[in-house]
Design an enzyme around this catalytic site. Structure first.
Site, PDB file in Angstrom:
ATOM      1  N   CYS A   6      50.746  58.019  78.790  1.00 54.89           N
ATOM      2  CA  CYS A   6      49.744  57.014  79.169  1.00 54.89           C
ATOM      3  C   CYS A   6      48.557  57.056  78.199  1.00 54.89           C
ATOM      4  CB  CYS A   6      49.230  57.261  80.580  1.00 54.89           C
ATOM      5  SG  CYS A   6      50.514  57.121  81.835  1.00 54.89           S
ATOM      6  N   CYS A  50      49.029  61.951  82.643  1.00 55.21           N
ATOM      7  CA  CYS A  50      50.275  61.505  81.991  1.00 55.21           C
ATOM      8  C   CYS A  50      50.066  61.359  80.480  1.00 55.21           C
ATOM      9  CB  CYS A  50      50.712  60.195  82.643  1.00 55.21           C
ATOM     10  SG  CYS A  50      51.684  59.095  81.628  1.00 55.21           S
TER      11      CYS A  50
END
Lengths: 103, 288
Positions: free
Chosen positions: A34, A31
């Site tokens: 993230c 991600c």
């Protein structure tokens, strides 16, 4: 304080039974956003020292924890107080917003 | 490859392009939607026009000015932006472009549909980021709210992840898309329903469908949509920048209305100039 690697195995010990607030970053390696959240979390851990615990949960390795807290969007940051999820931040946030959540 | 790609052709984006092109950087400006500036009927508080000027005229002059010094200014909708560390890839319905620096100047239009339940279920089944959250809906039934190229692009991102996808146009015309597991429903939406997470969608005509997740892709993708996918920090959907117009992501700058604050031409022009100059410094420093 160092950033803790939180797993299904140590969650109870490190988070549920903690007598200081705990900030947990739920993330995954694939991600993109993230990856941007991660240094912010590191920075919070450094700045707050011993007053707060800071940890990260890899949702791929700890699916049960992700399910338990209904994580359906990452990054998600949850502030735990006395073992209970007190505040949830969905999506990338800046340091200030998360620190405000501690108050 | 371009040195600089700028998304948005309002005063911030065009001013940035004037600086980068004059700084000898190959510059492309992509734009699509009607700019906020075009909607301003008459501007009397901007320097240099003795009788004022219409927003539409100022907007057109800006684009011509950039073209005249060699900037490529192309009307194409950006549906996807990728950060590949060394370069950025910008996708439009017609093709792809790459650049070393990306400048976002997409204005302050917010794309969040006004549908009951959207905010309540954010992070509980409502998502704005297919690449972040698609994974959570592997082999499930999901929906995409939207009807344009952006909705089609987002649906394509999800086709191989979800079991089936329903595009909900909310009363708009159905887009063209062909895939076995994609359906389109053009009914107007009443609300998103569920207990603790998204369970379905209720339409104005009283009918309901079940769905496990809803991805929002209404209209044309704006700065907040790109920001979520690129990991750019925002505050109330405004892009957070420092005094050099840098975002938290290396090589991405933002300027104009999308950074919040005064929604004025003069502020957009300043920020565009600063972003352009800093982009030049960034490229020289990184020897790109």
């Amino acid at each position: 304080m160092a950033v803790l690697k939180i797993t299904q195995e140590n969650f109870e010990e490190e988070v549920s039974k903690s007598n200081i607030p705990v900030i947990i970053d739920f993330y995954a390696d694939w991600c993109g956003p993230c990856k941007m959240m991660s240094p912010i979390i590191d920075n919070i851990a450094e700045e707050l020292g011993e007053s707060v615990k800071v940890g990260k949960v890899n949702i791929d390795d700890n699916k049960n924890l992700a399910m338990q807290f209904g994580i359906m969007s990452i990054p998600t940051v949850i502030i735990f107080k006395e073992g209970k999820a007190e505040k949830t931040f969905v999506g990338l946030r800046d340091k200030e917003e998360i620190l405000n959540g501690l108050k | 490859m371009y040195d600089v790609i700028i998304i948005g052709a309002g005063p911030a984006g065009i001013t940035a392009s004037l600086y980068t092109q004059r700084g000898n950087l190959k510059t492309l400006v992509l734009y699509n939607e009607k700019s906020g500036l075009e909607k301003a009927e008459h501007i009397e508080n901007y320097y240099g026009f003795e009788n004022g000027i219409s927003g539409e005229a100022l907007y057109k002059i800006g684009i011509e000015q950039a073209k005249n010094i060699g900037v490529d200014v192309i009307k194409e909708e950006v549906t996807k932006v990728e950060n590949n560390i060394d370069y950025f890839k910008i996708v439009t319905p017609r093709g792809e472009y790459t650049s070393k620096v990306l400048i976002l100047s997409t204005g302050n239009k917010k794309n969040k549909p006004k549908i009951k339940g959207i905010e309540k279920f954010e992070g509980k089944g409502v998502s704005y980021c297919t690449i972040c959250d698609g994974f959570f809906f592997r082999n499930r039934s999901i929906s995409v709210i939207g009807s344009g190229n952006y909705a089609v692009s987002e649906t394509n991102e999800l086709i191989n992840i979800a079991n089936d996808i329903t595009i909900l146009t909310n009363g708009e015309k159905a887009p063209e898309i062909r895939a076995d597991n994609v359906n389109i429903d053009t009914k107007k939406i009443e609300e998103i329903i569920g207990e603790n997470k998204v369970e379905g969608v209720k339409f104005k005509d009283g009918t309901e469908i079940q769905t496990d997740g809803i991805f929002i892709a209404q209209g044309v993708a704006g700065s907040a949509d790109f920001a979520k996918k690129l990991g750019i920090i925002t505050n109330k959907d405004n892009i957070v920048v420092n005094a050099n117009m840098e975002t938290n992501v290396k090589g991405i700058f933002a300027c104009g209305d999308c950074t919040g604050g005064l929604l004025q031409v003069s502020k957009a022009v300043y920020e565009g100039a600063k972003a352009g100059l800093e982009a030049i410094k960034y490229i020289r420093k990184n020897n790109k």
